[in-house]
Design an enzyme around this catalytic site. Structure first.
Site, short mmCIF file in Angstrom:
data_model
loop_
_atom_site.label_atom_id
_atom_site.label_comp_id
_atom_site.label_asym_id
_atom_site.label_seq_id
_atom_site.Cartn_x
_atom_site.Cartn_y
_atom_site.Cartn_z
N GLU A 184 5.88 -1.67 -6.57
CA GLU A 184 4.56 -1.12 -6.81
C GLU A 184 4.39 -0.47 -8.17
OE1 GLU A 184 6.95 -0.06 -4.74
OE2 GLU A 184 6.89 2.10 -4.41
N HIS A 228 0.65 -4.58 0.63
CA HIS A 228 1.65 -3.51 0.67
C HIS A 228 1.78 -2.82 -0.69
CE1 HIS A 228 5.46 -1.60 2.09
NE2 HIS A 228 5.74 -1.66 0.79
N GLU A 229 1.99 -3.61 -1.73
CA GLU A 229 2.19 -3.00 -3.06
C GLU A 229 0.92 -2.30 -3.53
OE1 GLU A 229 5.16 -2.76 -3.51
OE2 GLU A 229 5.90 -4.47 -2.34
N HIS A 282 0.56 1.13 -2.05
CA HIS A 282 1.35 2.17 -2.73
C HIS A 282 0.53 2.89 -3.80
CE1 HIS A 282 5.39 2.07 -1.11
NE2 HIS A 282 5.55 0.78 -1.32
N GLU A 289 7.12 4.65 2.20
CA GLU A 289 7.09 3.32 2.81
C GLU A 289 6.41 3.26 4.17
OE1 GLU A 289 7.54 0.83 1.05
OE2 GLU A 289 8.65 1.67 -0.65
N ASP A 310 19.81 3.68 -2.35
CA ASP A 310 19.57 2.28 -1.97
C ASP A 310 20.12 1.98 -0.57
OD1 ASP A 310 18.27 1.86 -4.31
OD2 ASP A 310 19.85 0.67 -5.27
N TYR A 368 10.26 2.09 6.90
CA TYR A 368 9.09 1.21 6.91
C TYR A 368 8.43 1.15 8.30
CZ TYR A 368 10.50 -0.65 2.34
OH TYR A 368 10.81 -0.79 1.02
N1 BES Z 1 9.07 0.10 -3.24
C1 BES Z 1 9.51 -1.00 -2.48
C2 BES Z 1 10.71 -1.68 -3.08
C3 BES Z 1 11.92 -0.79 -3.27
C4 BES Z 1 12.26 0.19 -2.36
C5 BES Z 1 12.74 -0.99 -4.35
C6 BES Z 1 13.38 0.98 -2.56
C7 BES Z 1 13.86 -0.21 -4.54
C8 BES Z 1 14.19 0.78 -3.65
C9 BES Z 1 8.42 -2.04 -2.25
O1 BES Z 1 7.16 -1.49 -2.11
C10 BES Z 1 8.71 -2.74 -0.97
O2 BES Z 1 8.75 -2.09 0.03
N2 BES Z 1 8.93 -4.05 -1.01
C11 BES Z 1 9.23 -4.85 0.15
C12 BES Z 1 8.05 -5.66 0.58
C13 BES Z 1 7.19 -5.07 1.62
C14 BES Z 1 6.12 -6.05 2.03
C15 BES Z 1 7.91 -4.52 2.81
C16 BES Z 1 10.30 -5.83 -0.24
O3 BES Z 1 10.59 -5.96 -1.43
O4 BES Z 1 10.85 -6.48 0.63
ZN ZN Z 2 6.94 -0.44 -0.28
#
Ligand code: BES
Ligand code: ZN
Length: 633
Positions: free
Chosen positions: A297, A321-322, A325, A344, A399, A407
């Site tokens: 995002e 989703h993005e 954010h 999330e 991470d 989520y």
């Molecule tokens: N912000 C996240 C990606 C992220 C989280 C990167 C933690 C690094 C550390 C992003 O918004 C996200 O949640 N992406 C998901 C997709 C979403 C539809 C659930 C993904 O990349 O799978």
């Molecule tokens: Zn996210």
């Protein structure tokens, strides 16, 4: 009595008068900063307010090289005489300070010992009047937050590509700064690239800028460091609406524009629910397939995987989703990575409200059910401590907190509040929450206090039905968690049973007009063990090995490994050597290493795939296949 009152008033009045003349310590005006165990920085003493970058992008050396100027707000300049920044693998060559931003003089600095998770603290000596620090540095080719792609890894195959991914704590691998989500900064940047490439950032981009290898950017709103992002490549732009558009390589951009044609509607739908979009433009950048996430995002410019270009808009909830954010996460930000579920969980909730408005309730319910199923499957395997929304990350890489819990459990908690209080109460509550904490970083406790004061305490009878403490600090999933209902899915389940138990041939199953979500549910409703003939029958009827939909292909490949369906193995290898999205790559390798032959195959594929993976993805797969640098495996 009267005299006493008069005296008291007098004292207060005098004190008020004196205050501006004899201020106590100059106070930091922004919100207080909670302890962040994932940052070495000392923002309570000197807080960075603005970041000014000046970088050369050196593709031949895989290095970003230049300077950063950090503007500071200091609490007590005579006492706090040092600034501590986060770094990881940076080569620091000079540190200077300035009182006016024009004349800089060299100062001493020290890079401390490097920690595997946190990197190394950079301590810079601050003279009493210094308000700016300039650091000259370059990044390492192995920077954890930067991926350098060879032309062969791009769609066009002619030019190299670069992108950064700072969340959670990787900004420090390409900028020395206070890498905590509690610290918000504005930023400006000047980026020099090879002349035939374009640079874009999570900032104001000018789509009509001349391709001259010299680009400037500005982000005027305060954002946390993890939202600073840069990409450089052979990029084209297509507008989608008045304030939305898409960047991608020229051969991809038309397809992307078609796939994302609902973006402008999504922005308006979110505004109707939660108030105005605060960031000006909303653009999307489609990256090459090694991008380790589905989406990121980055403000004003979502980064997205090309694996959502399904051709039928069926995977665009990722854009919802993005975009969501832009309210939950970028506007109201988790203050520490413990509070990640505030980003999330709220975002999945908002995402599904957008999907409901743009694509209808049926699709929303299907996606909610798919999400809940993934959550319950994962909860069965997770350590108790990782089942908690307010997760304890002490001693761990943030991470590692990346599971379905923040989520989908976060989503279910918010939907539980919605169902308990009704949309007529919950929607205005959520909207007021975004306004109240706009451009702030908050903790779980801040949210809980706000929730109590503005929703629970105002509706005590309904509030009695919400087990707040258990939702936020408890493990597992409560039995009263919301359960979406989907007629479509009930029909899908009947088809899955007909095929697997009643011997109905695959080609006579009723699958007409099934959406991606129905196909996914069908595959996931089949028994874990299917024999090769059943797999072949499904493949012959529905051409699953060749599916152009990444989610369906992924699900099918997972089943193929589980059931040793060898006809899908060439496709498996092709998939794993082109796609670096961790959500797909990790479970496939996890499944492969379960058997000795599978492990052999995993290593054979990984040897080819690894050089193309992002550091985040290869770090994950290294652990799964037990790879080590020297020997390979
Ligand atoms: N912000 C996240 C990606 C992220 C989280 C990167 C933690 C690094 C550390 C992003 O918004 C996200 O949640 N992406 C998901 C997709 C979403 C539809 C659930 C993904 O990349 O799978
Ligand atoms: Zn996210």
């Amino acid at each position: 009595m009267k005299r006493f009152c008069f005296a008291a008033v007098l004292i207060v009045a005098v004190a008020t008068l004196i205050k501006p003349v004899f201020p106590r310590e100059p106070e930091i005006t922004s919100a207080p900063i909670p302890q962040d165990i994932h940052s070495y920085s000392n923002p309570t003493q000197a807080r960075v307010k603005h970041v000014d970058l000046d970088l050369d992008v050196l593709f031949d050396r895989k290095v970003l090289r230049g300077t950063v100027v950090l503007e500071l707000e200091r609490s007590n300049p005579s006492r706090a005489q040092e600034l501590i920044l986060d770094t990881r693998n940076l080569k620091i060559t000079k540190a200077e300070t300035s009182a006016n931003g024009r004349r800089f003089t060299a100062t001493t600095f020290n890079v401390g010992q490097s920690d595997k998770i946190l990197g190394a603290p950079l301590t810079i000596n601050l003279p009493p009047r210094a308000t700016r620090v300039r650091v000259t540095y370059e990044t390492s080719p192995q920077a954890s937050g930067v991926q350098w792609l060879a032309p062969s890894q791009t769609a066009g195959k002619k030019f190299p590509f670069l992108f950064t991914q700072a969340q959670a704590i990787h900004a420090r691998s390409f900028i020395p700064l206070q890498d905590s989500p509690a610290v918000r900064v504005t930023y400006a940047a000047r980026i020099r690239t090879p002349k035939d490439l374009v640079a874009v950032m999570s900032a104001e981009n000018d789509p009509t800028t001349a391709r001259d290898g010299d680009y400037t950017f500005r982000m005027r709103q305060q954002i946390p460091a993890y939202l600073i992002a840069l990409a450089v490549g052979d990029l084209a732009f297509r507008p989608l609406g008045a304030r939305t558009g898409v960047y991608a390589e020229p051969s991809v951009v038309e397809r992307a524009a078609k796939e994302f044609e609902d973006t402008e509607r999504m922005v308006s739908a979110t505004e109707e629910l939660y108030g105005s979009y605060r960031w000006g433009r909303y653009d999307i950048l489609v990256l090459p397939p090694s991008f380790p996430f589905g989406g990121m995002e980055n403000p004003r410019l979502t980064f997205a995987t090309p694996t959502i270009l399904a051709g039928d808009k069926s995977l665009t909830s990722l854009i919802a989703h993005e975009l969501a954010h832009s309210w939950s996460g970028n506007l109201v930000t988790n203050a520490t990575w413990r509070d990640f579920w505030l980003n999330e969980g709220f975002t999945v909730y908002v995402e599904r409200r957008i999907v409901e408005k743009v694509y209808g309730r049926a699709r929303e319910e299907m996606e909610a059910l798919l999400g809940k199923r993934e959550l319950t499957d994962e909860l069965a395997k997770l350590d108790a401590r990782d089942q908690i929304l307010h997760v304890d990350l002490k001693g761990r890489d943030p991470d590692d907190g990346f599971t379905n819990v923040p989520y989908e459990k976060g989503y279910l908690f918010l939907r539980h509040l919605e169902e308990t209080f009704g949309r007529e109460r919950f929607d205005p509550f959520l909207r007021s929450y975004f306004d109240r904490f706009a451009f702030r970083s908050i903790t779980t406790e801040d949210f809980v206090n706000y929730l109590k004061a503005n929703l629970l305490d105002k509706n005590l009878q309904l509030a009695a039905r919400v087990q707040l403490q258990e939702w936020i600090e408890g493990t597992g999933l409560r039995a009263d968690a919301p359960q979406a209902a989907s007629d479509a899915f009930t029909k899908v389940e009947a088809q899955a049973t007909a095929f697997s138990q009643s011997g109905t041939p695959a080609r006579t199953l009723q699958t007409t007009n099934w959406t991606t979500q129905e196909w996914l549910h069908f595959l996931r409703s089949l028994p874990a063990q299917l024999d090769a003939s059943k797999m072949a029958e499904l493949d012959a009827a529905f051409n699953l090995t060749r599916s152009g939909n990444s989610e369906i292909a992924f699900q099918w490949l997972l089943m193929s490994i589980r059931n040793n369906y060898t006809a899908a193995y060439p496709r498996l290898e092709e998939f794993l050597t082109t796609v670096g999205r961790r959500k797909f790559v990790r479970p496939l390798f996890d499944e492969l290493v379960k058997t000795p032959q599978g492990r052999e195959r995993a290593l054979m594929i990984y040897r080819k795939a690894r050089p193309g993976y992002h550091p985040i993805t290869s770090a994950t797969v290294d652990q799964i296949v037990k790879w080590n640098e020297q020997g390979g495996e």
